[in-house]
Scaffold this motif. Structure first.
Motif, short mmCIF file in Angstrom:
data_model
loop_
_atom_site.label_atom_id
_atom_site.label_comp_id
_atom_site.label_asym_id
_atom_site.label_seq_id
_atom_site.Cartn_x
_atom_site.Cartn_y
_atom_site.Cartn_z
N ALA B 160 0.91 -1.08 0.15
CA ALA B 160 0.19 0.12 0.09
C ALA B 160 1.10 1.23 0.13
N ALA B 161 0.10 2.39 -0.20
CA ALA B 161 0.90 3.66 -0.26
C ALA B 161 1.21 4.19 1.13
N TRP B 162 2.41 4.78 1.55
CA TRP B 162 2.62 5.24 2.74
C TRP B 162 1.37 6.19 3.19
N GLN B 163 1.13 6.83 2.32
CA GLN B 163 -0.06 8.00 2.84
C GLN B 163 -1.30 7.35 2.95
N GLU B 164 -1.60 6.40 2.41
CA GLU B 164 -2.89 5.63 2.71
C GLU B 164 -2.71 4.94 4.20
N ILE B 165 -1.62 4.26 4.22
CA ILE B 165 -1.29 3.73 5.61
C ILE B 165 -1.42 4.56 6.66
N ASP B 166 -0.78 5.94 6.45
CA ASP B 166 -0.59 7.16 7.46
C ASP B 166 -2.08 7.31 7.89
N GLU B 167 -2.91 7.67 6.78
CA GLU B 167 -4.24 7.91 7.01
C GLU B 167 -4.96 7.13 8.06
N ARG B 168 -4.85 5.72 7.56
CA ARG B 168 -5.65 4.80 8.45
C ARG B 168 -5.12 4.87 9.77
N ILE B 169 -3.90 4.76 10.01
CA ILE B 169 -3.28 4.71 11.33
C ILE B 169 -3.83 6.01 12.13
N GLU B 170 -3.45 7.25 11.57
CA GLU B 170 -3.78 8.42 12.09
C GLU B 170 -5.36 8.45 12.72
N SER B 171 -6.00 8.13 11.53
CA SER B 171 -7.56 8.25 11.98
C SER B 171 -7.83 7.28 13.18
N HIS B 172 -7.28 6.08 12.99
CA HIS B 172 -7.38 5.32 14.11
C HIS B 172 -6.95 5.61 15.36
N LEU B 173 -5.72 6.09 15.55
CA LEU B 173 -5.08 6.74 16.67
C LEU B 173 -6.00 7.79 17.26
N ARG B 174 -6.46 8.65 16.24
CA ARG B 174 -7.47 9.80 16.80
C ARG B 174 -8.51 9.25 17.55
N ALA B 175 -9.10 8.10 16.91
CA ALA B 175 -10.44 7.62 17.36
C ALA B 175 -10.17 6.93 19.00
N THR B 176 -8.80 6.29 18.81
CA THR B 176 -8.44 5.98 20.13
C THR B 176 -8.20 6.87 21.05
N MET B 177 -7.77 7.93 20.66
CA MET B 177 -7.52 9.07 21.71
C MET B 177 -8.82 9.63 22.08
N ALA B 178 -9.84 9.63 20.98
CA ALA B 178 -11.11 10.41 21.31
C ALA B 178 -11.68 9.48 22.63
N ARG B 179 -11.70 8.09 22.41
CA ARG B 179 -12.45 7.43 23.46
C ARG B 179 -11.27 6.88 24.43
N ARG B 180 -10.11 7.99 24.78
CA ARG B 180 -9.23 7.32 25.64
C ARG B 180 -8.96 5.88 25.82
N GLY B 181 -8.56 5.43 24.50
CA GLY B 181 -8.06 3.93 24.50
C GLY B 181 -6.84 3.87 24.74
N ARG B 182 -6.23 2.71 25.03
CA ARG B 182 -4.93 2.58 25.45
C ARG B 182 -4.02 2.13 24.20
N VAL B 183 -2.88 2.92 23.90
CA VAL B 183 -2.11 2.92 22.88
C VAL B 183 -0.63 2.25 23.54
N ALA B 184 0.00 1.17 22.96
CA ALA B 184 1.01 0.61 23.59
C ALA B 184 2.21 0.63 22.39
N LEU B 185 3.30 0.94 22.81
CA LEU B 185 4.38 0.74 21.89
C LEU B 185 5.44 -0.39 22.55
N LEU B 186 5.55 -1.52 21.95
CA LEU B 186 6.30 -2.49 22.44
C LEU B 186 7.61 -2.35 21.61
N SER B 187 8.72 -2.12 22.00
CA SER B 187 9.97 -1.82 21.55
C SER B 187 11.03 -2.69 22.00
N GLY B 188 12.07 -2.92 21.42
CA GLY B 188 13.46 -3.41 21.85
C GLY B 188 14.08 -2.34 22.64
#
Lengths: 471, 989, 173
Positions: B160-188
């Motif tokens: 997929a194109a970066w732009q498309e992916i960014d949009e999907r992710i950003e919109s999902h994150l906005r929605a998550t934020m809106a309903r105070r959902g939990r976002v986790a970053l699992l990193s090394g």
């Protein structure tokens, strides 16, 4: 009418020839009978036995051609060699075949100088064997190269790479010169020997293609006494050259190993040891071939049990020399006290390749002891298996020397095992195919016994007379 | 001719005269109408030196000379339309950067040739790491050209194109934020301060954001223990160079533990054979690189380690605090000796332990505290930031995921589906996360199950920074434009944060805000930035703090260990299981790297796989041979592994390496070995994992590059004890009997190059092997061919065992072409394809070689390697040399050899010639150390020294004078150019 | 003027030797004898000179030896000396094997060549017409009679019959 008269005359001539100490030709036939007998295979339809042998050997040859083609197309990697063992089957086969060749030259040259009359009926085929064996041998240094198509680089020729010569210090280069010289001189000697016989065949043949070929090959030979006398001089001279040559060739082959730095290779005894081994295996092969041929081609009359007996004696002698060399190798390894050297020989006898070593000992040291018995020496049935075992043993001798020395040398970290692949085995089979195919064609297309020499043997009353001395 | 005139004026009146002159020189066998570059500068070499053909061959023998062989590497070359002014074709550029091979973050230099990174080298100027590298670091450059890397982002497995992916992710994150959902970053572990700062901003932006760090091999126990003992949840910055007495407990600090390159450098410095030489004791369950280098090594079962550290503590404190018996496998007398040595080196001893058990680490911290090492060899400030994982938090996150509480999960530099013990649980949880994003550079075991894969750059394509040890900063700069449509992971984080700026500016501004003020050297930030990017590192003073008081509760720890000790029970037919990392593959993230797969393990010498290490005695009991497959049964988990009998293995312990059994690594790494991580899964309450073995009757071939492990009593590796060496007792170096020569010596040229290898410094880490492979285009041949003993490495590290099977001494010996003055290989070549150069190099002329292999047979060192097949552009050998992408890593200065020719170590002749030319053009003589071979440069222990024997001041010439110096197989009279220095053991006999 | 040749055919080597001796005793010059195999003693009876082929062999060998040594010295020492295994460019001992081989080769080839040329043996050469069965089992003695020769035809014939000739033909040319 005239012919019958001729025969009777010849008989008379034959009859009052006093019997020699050993009868090298049975029932002293008339001269023209001799030519009849020897020329028969060339005209008569070959026996089923001959066809059978030819079929077998050409099949083997085909296998070999297939394997070599595949190997050259894909890479030496199709062989079982590795970072430690750089030579195995290839050079084993090379030394084996070169060794086989030596008996031929020995019989035709050295026995000529020693005036051994029993050589006469076997030297032609022995020389042929030499040539075919050397051909097989020369094949292996060629195909064992990583880039055989560059093989011509071993020849020192001025070229566009600038003055890019070869390394005259390398035993491999000595081999190149030794083998080519050996092959050339053997061919010349062989061909010269056949010229009078070609003339005989020419004069026997009815006008036609055969006659034309024979007259071409006979170079206009007419049996003039002047030519004969020069001819014999030439033969003696060539024999005189071939004798040191044959010794030098296998000495040089042995130097591939002797001049190296590898324990188990680096041994001063190698040249004589290898020459003895070569003659030993060569006579084994001559025995094998002649025992079969005299039967298949019906020449028992000319290749007598007496011949077999003499050859068996030579085999016994050289076999004993070989056995002595084995023991002296171990002795010097032990007495020399070089730890790595000692290890190599202990490893030979007890290491992972001990089975090969003991096969070699069995075939080269134990089996030939049977030849002390006259009964065995004079029985083709007994000599046949012995001659085969001798060749097996000599092949393993080279395998043992090459592989057991390489696979465990100075640095234990690099010790490895070597296992041959089907390609290598196929190539070995193929070399036998080539050898026997050539030999079978030879006995069909060329006089396999020196007719004129047999005639001389039968016809010469003054055989023991001093005149012979300045042959 | 101009420079020549400078040197010795040559006046000519007519062209004829000039031409005649040039013709005369030709007839004087100086084949070249024009003088070779270095001939011009007379100070170095008088132009009279008339061996130009030899020098020409020296120059070209390995490169242009063999152009005939190089059909394999034809690539479509295009000229620059507008050439970048800082790039001269054929002249490499060097860029300082930070290694991304693991989280240790070593400072490196990247060699870029015609726009392609082709070699990684240690950055000698940078602090900590001392200019060396590890095998992994050397190999990372090949991972850049890994065909299995993603060519662009994926959405639900489809490009997929970066732009498309960014949009999907950003919109999902906005929605998550809106309903105070939990976002986790699992990193090394993230050593980049800028990235950590960026993540901090995420946690401000999303109030229910959580950053969890997962290290496949956790160091959390140390940090927890130090939290309780010193109120600092840190990993100490260990200083082995300050320790006269080193005790290692299940910590392979020279091979794989925490910061091996740094530790090896420190260790080597302290192990020089002098009165100050450190004494090293190692306790471990399997034979590791570190144990192999120890003066005293004790094998013990993992379950005994608690008792070991307790009894050490008792003896050091000289009071029976713990009331436990010492481990059965170690005699009390030995422990007393060790404790005494420790006590006699207060403040300059060091006890390191790799066991991630809080109680054990508490005792170890206590030991170091009692010994007064804290703040000296055991530094808490500065401290190491190289491992930050916490398996507790990871477990919690997984639990939350399974409860469906995580609304968005971002995976950065982790692959839990492969390397987390509870990968099934993780995948189950992952399935419940509405949006999962991975920055993986390939569709790995985890990325195969996420919604979006946003491939990160390879570190050679990216900007970045690192702070491996507090106060030491290292920069990362791109050495090549991104090969594929990838994006720096921090860049993505920045983007999804809704920040307009780009990642490079972010990095720059972070340094401007936070680091620029900490230094005083530069006034202007741009100058500061440029200088740092150029140097690659920044060291800021860490304010000295008093080393904190020890507030840990030793008695509590003692009790916990005693409970465990009692809990640890093992049936007669049971074995304790121990998992470890190998030098080559580590945690398995580089499993698709053919160089690492073919790198022989320094201990087992195995390539392309691993075995279940078991004590030979135990193997005999079981009646199993090497390569025989057994089923390993750990609780519920069963796995089939081949047996490998390992001398020095603890009697009742079986060990198996991480990093294998990848399923989504790529064509090279998939299905090599088995994944040991799931074996870590266990019922709670039992510290030592107990397993059973079942014979299967099946067996497999293990491809080892060395199959014989004893020196057979031959003096190939010489060793001596420190006492006898200092006392000058016995023969350590060469018995320098110079036999008379049968023939006249050849006149040497202006140099006589050679190597000196210090067997005492060499730890066997094998960095040199990969470095040589990278530098000299050494082909990878694969498991089958290695199994046939046809590996192509130009340098190998022989490993010998000595003494008892159960407790052997280990000897390492790097062996490459010895460049003999009387080379047996040269004499036997029929076509002069290997000859001796005027400056002491045994040259192999590929395009003249016809492949008789006589030289291989006659080489007593067995260093010659034959091209049994065509290894380049051959589908049968589908490694890096079979694709246009993979061949980009090839060094243009070294030809790719064709089928059927012999090859071997060239002493990096291309580097020598580059050095000669550079010196000549600059008109100066070559200074010692200016030319370094690849193996020498890579060596973190500085065990390999290259130099000119004719320069008496050179380090090399001095080492040749050392009493420890000897030549391998001296008695053969080959007079090698490579020499060895006797290994010294700091112990009695 | 007529010159005749007597072609006497024997069936036995001894007989022809005897004939030659008798004839030469009377000063009759025997042209040649054609035989199926070299009859020992006959060449002496005919008074053939010893062949000079050994000289050719010696010269050939000398040529080969000198040539081979010269070649190796030129290539390895003068034209392009290289450091091979630390050995001196002039590794004389190492040159010996090749020198020996080339010596034998040139000696052998030249000897064989000289023999063929001297005996006029070459592809397409024609055998003496009256050799007849000489390559089979007959021994053919040829002598020339004529004014110039010392031989009286009648006497020669008589001598031949005394030594047991089987057939005599007269060829006029």
């Amino acid at each position: 009418m005239l012919d019958t008269q001729w025969e009777s005359v010849a008989r008379v001539g034959g009859d009052h020839s006093r019997p020699a100490r050993d009868t090298w030709v049975e029932g002293s036939p008339a001269l023209n009978e001799i030519s009849d007998d020897i020329a028969r295979p060339l005209s008569a339809r070959p026996s089923a036995g001959w066809y059978g042998c030819l079929a077998a050997s050409t099949t083997a040859l085909a296998v070999g051609v297939g394997c070599v083609t595949y190997q050259i197309a894909t890479g030496i990697g199709t062989w079982g060699l590795n970072k430690t063992v750089g030579w195995a089957f290839d050079i084993t086969n090379f030394v084996f075949w070169i060794g086989i060749g030596h008996a031929g030259t020995l019989i035709s040259a050295i026995l000529l100088l020693l005036r051994q009359r029993w050589r006469m009926s076997i030297n032609r085929s022995a020389e042929a064997m030499t040539i075919f064996a050397v051909m097989c041998a020369a094949l292996f240094p060629l195909i064992h190269m990583g880039r055989p198509w560059m093989a011509f680089w071993v020849v020192p020729y001025p070229n566009w790479r600038g003055p890019l010569w070869v390394n005259f210090r390398s035993p491999l280069l000595w081999d190149v010169f030794a083998i080519n010289t050996y092959l050339t001189i053997s061919l010349v000697f062989w061909y010269l020997g056949m010229i009078p016989d070609f003339a005989t065949l020419r004069d026997r043949a009815a006008a036609g293609i055969k006659k034309r070929i024979y007259s071409l090959l006979s170079l206009g030979w007419d049996g003039s006494q002047r030519t004969w006398s020069r001819y014999e001089t030439t033969c003696v001279l060539l024999a005189g050259l071939a004798t040191p040559l044959v010794i030098s060739v296998h000495s040089i082959v042995s130097m591939d190993f002797a001049t190296s730095i590898l324990p188990g290779w680096h041994a001063t005894i190698f040249p004589p040891y290898f020459v003895a081994g070569a003659v030993y295996s060569g006579f084994g092969m001559v025995l094998l071939l002649l025992i079969i041929t005299r039967r298949v081609m019906g020449l028992e009359r000319y290749i007598t049990v007496q011949h077999l007996d003499r050859m068996a004696k030579v085999t016994l002698l050289t076999g004993s020399l070989v056995a002595f060399s084995y023991s002296s190798e171990f002795l010097s390894a032990w007495y020399g006290g070089h730890a790595d050297e000692r290890f190599v020989f202990v490893n030979r006898a007890t290491g992972p390749y001990a089975w090969a070593f003991w096969t070699m000992v069995l075939c080269n040291v134990c089996v030939p002891q049977l030849l002390w018995l006259r009964r065995i020496r004079s029985s083709p049935a007994a000599l046949l298996p012995i001659s085969i075992l001798i060749n097996v043993g000599m092949w393993f001798e080279r395998f043992v020397i090459i592989v057991t020395s390489l696979h465990r040398s100075y640095l234990p970290s690099s010790w490895v095992m070597y296992y041959p692949t089907s390609i290598e085995i196929g190539t070995l089979i193929g070399s036998f195919g080539l050898f026997f195919t050539c030999f079978l064609l030879f006995i069909r297309l060329l006089p396999m016994i020196a007719t004129w020499e047999i005639k001389g043997l039968v016809g010469a009353h003054g055989a023991e007379s001093p005149q012979e001395s300045h042959v | 001719m101009t420079t020549e005139m400078k040197s010795q004026p040559v006046y000519w009146k007519s062209l004829e005269e000039l031409r005649q002159d040039s013709r005369r020189t030709v007839s004087d066998r100086d084949e070249f109408a024009e003088p070779l570059p270095w001939k011009r500068a007379s100070p170095v070499m008088p132009a009279a030196d008339g061996h130009s053909r030899r020098d020409f061959l020296t120059l070209m023998g390995f490169t242009l000379g063999a152009a005939g062989c190089s059909r394999a590497t034809t690539q479509h070359a295009l000229p620059f339309v507008t050439a970048p002014e800082d790039l001269t074709p054929g002249v490499p550029n060097w860029y300082a950067s930070t290694c991304g091979g693991c989280s240790t973050s070593c400072s490196v230099l990247v060699k870029v040739r015609d726009g392609r990174p082709i070699k990684i080298e240690g950055n000698a100027e940078a602090p900590l790491f001392g200019g060396g590298t590890c095998a992994t670091g050397q190999a990372t450059v090949l991972s850049l050209y890994d065909g299995a890397r993603l060519k662009g982002p994926l959405w639900r497995g489809a490009p997929a194109a970066w732009q498309e992916i960014d949009e999907r992710i950003e919109s999902h994150l906005r929605a998550t934020m809106a309903r105070r959902g939990r976002v986790a970053l699992l990193s090394g572990t993230i050593t980049s301060p800028t990235t950590r700062d960026l993540i901090a901003r995420w946690s401000q932006h999303y109030d229910r954001f959580q950053h969890v760090v997962h290290d496949p091999v956790s160091y959390a126990g140390i940090r927890r223990a130090h939290q309780t003992c010193f109120n600092r949840a840190v990993i100490p910055h260990y200083r082995f160079d300050r320790a006269a007495m080193i005790v290692g407990v299940e910590a392979d600090f020279l091979g794989t533990w925490l910061s091996p390159v740094e530790f090896t450098a420190q260790y080597a410095r302290r192990r020089r054979p002098a009165a100050s030489m450190a004494h090293h004791v190692q306790f471990e369950s399997t034979m590791t690189l570190t144990g192999a280098n120890a003066d005293v090594r004790h094998a013990l079962a993992p379950s005994e380690i608690g008792r070991l550290v307790l009894s050490l503590l008792d003896r050091v404190e000289q009071r029976d605090r713990s009331r436990v018996d010492p481990p059965y496998s170690i005699p009390a007398s030995a422990l007393d000796a060790i404790a005494n040595r420790l006590r006699s080196h207060r403040g300059e001893s060091l006890v390191v332990c790799g066991v991630q058990d809080e109680a054990v680490q508490t005792i170890v911290a206590g030991l170091n505290d009692v010994l007064g090492n804290v703040g000296r060899t055991f530094g808490l400030s500065p401290s190491s930031l190289q491992k930050q994982g916490d398996e507790g938090e990871v477990a919690a996150l997984i639990a939350a995921m399974r409860r469906g509480e995580i609304d968005a999960l971002i995976l950065y530099g982790v692959n839990p589906a492969y390397d987390h013990p509870d990968s099934d649980a993780f995948l189950e949880g992952l399935a419940r996360v509405p949006l999962s994003v991975s920055f993986a550079d390939r569709v790995d075991e985890t990325a195969a199950h996420v919604h979006a894969v946003c491939p990160d750059h390879h570190y050679l394509e990216a900007w970045g920074d690192a702070e491996p040890v507090t106060g030491v900063f290292s920069l990362m700069q791109p050495a090549i434009n991104p090969l594929f449509d990838t994006r720096a992971a921090p860049g993505s984080l920045l983007k999804w944060l809704g920040e307009p700026s780009n990642w490079r500016n972010e990095l720059r501004s972070y340094w401007q805000r936070n680091l620029f003020p900490l230094q005083s050297a530069e006034r202007d930030f741009d100058a500061f930035w440029d200088s740092r990017v150029q140097a690659g590192f920044l060291r800021v003073p860490v304010p000295p703090q008093p080393s904190p008081a020890f507030v840990g509760d030793l008695d509590a720890a003692v009790n916990r260990i005693r409970e465990d000790a009692h809990a640890a029970s093992r049936g007669a037919d049971e074995y304790e299981l121990h998992l470890y990392e190998t030098v080559a593959l580590r945690d398995g993230r580089n499993a698709n790297n053919p160089w690492l797969q073919e790198l022989p393990d320094p201990i087992s010498r195995l390539t392309w796989g691993h075995g279940l290490a078991i004590a030979p005695a135990a193997a005999d009991r079981l009646g199993v041979r090497d390569g025989e497959i057994v089923t390993l049964i750990a609780d519920a988990h069963r796995v089939d592994v081949p047996i490998w009998r390992q001398p020095g293995q603890s009697a009742n312990t079986v060990s198996i390496a991480f990093g294998y059994g990848r399923t989504h690594a790529g064509p090279v790494g998939n299905g090599v070995g088995v994944n040991a991580v799931p074996l870590l899964r266990q019922k709670s309450g039992r510290r030592s994992r107990v397993v059973r073995l079942e014979k299967t009757g099946r067996s497999t071939t293990l491809a080892a590059t060395q199959t014989h492990h004893s020196t057979e009593g031959r003096p190939v590796v010489r060793e001596a004890t420190l006492k006898s060496f200092l006392g000058g007792v016995g023969e350590h170096g060469a018995a320098a009997e110079s036999l008379p020569s049968l023939w006249a010596e050849h006149q040497p040229g202006s140099h006589t190059w050679g190597l000196a290898i210090d067997l005492n410094a060499c730890t066997g880490c094998s960095a040199c092997v990969v470095a040589c492979q990278a530098e000299n285009n050494v082909p990878v041949v694969g498991k089958e061919e290695v199994g046939r003993s046809r590996e192509m490495h130009w340098i190998r590290i022989d490993r010998y065992y000595q003494g008892a099977e159960a407790a052997p001494d280990v000897l390492f010996q790097p062996v490459m072409c010895q460049h003999c003055a009387n080379a047996p290989c040269e004499t036997v070549c029929p076509v002069l394809a290997t000859v001796h150069s005027a400056d002491g190099i045994n040259e192999q002329v590929y395009n003249r070689c016809i492949g008789t292999r006589y030289c291989e047979n006659n080489c007593p060192y067995k260093v010659r390697r034959f091209n049994w097949f065509r290894y380049a552009n051959n589908p049968r050998f589908d490694f890096n040399m079979n694709s246009a992408l993979g061949t980009m890593v090839l060094n243009p200065d070294v030809v790719v050899r064709s089928r059927g020719v012999m090859e071997k170590c060239s002493l990096c002749v291309q580097r020598i010639q580059a050095g000669k030319t550079a010196a000549a053009l600059s008109g100066k003589a070559i200074v010692d150390g200016q030319i370094q071979t690849a193996c020498q440069q890579a060596c973190p222990a500085k065990a390999i020294v290259f130099g000119d024997a004719q320069d008496p001041r050179s380090a090399f010439a001095r080492l040749r004078q050392s009493p420890r110096h000897y030549h391998l197989l001296d008695e053969l009279g080959t007079r090698p150019g490579v020499g060895y220095l006797t290994k010294i053991r700091n112990r009695e006999a | 003027m007529s010159r005749t040749r007597l072609v006497a055919t024997f069936s036995d080597a001894d007989a022809v030797c005897d004939a030659v001796r008798r004839l030469r005793a009377r000063g009759v010059r025997v042209d040649d004898v054609y035989s199926p195999y070299p009859v020992h003693g006959l060449d002496r009876a005919m008074g053939l000179r010893r062949s000079r082929l050994p000289l050719v062999t010696f010269l050939g060998g000398a040529f080969g030896a000198v040539g081979a040594l010269a070649m190796q010295f030129y290539m390895a020492v003068f034209d392009w000396p290289l450091n091979v295994g630390g050995k001196p460019p002039n590794s004389t001992l190492a040159f010996v094997p090749i020198t020996f081989e080339l010596t034998v080769l040139s000696a052998g080839l030249l000897t064989a060549g000289a023999f063929l040329l001297r005996s006029r043996l070459m592809p397409g050469a024609q055998a003496a017409t009256f050799a007849g069965r000489a390559t089979e089992d007959a021994f053919v003695l040829v002598l020339r009679c004529g004014r110039d020769s010392t031989c009286d035809e009648g006497e020669a014939t008589r001598l031949l019959f005394e030594s047991g000739v089987r057939r005599i033909e007269e060829i006029r040319a």
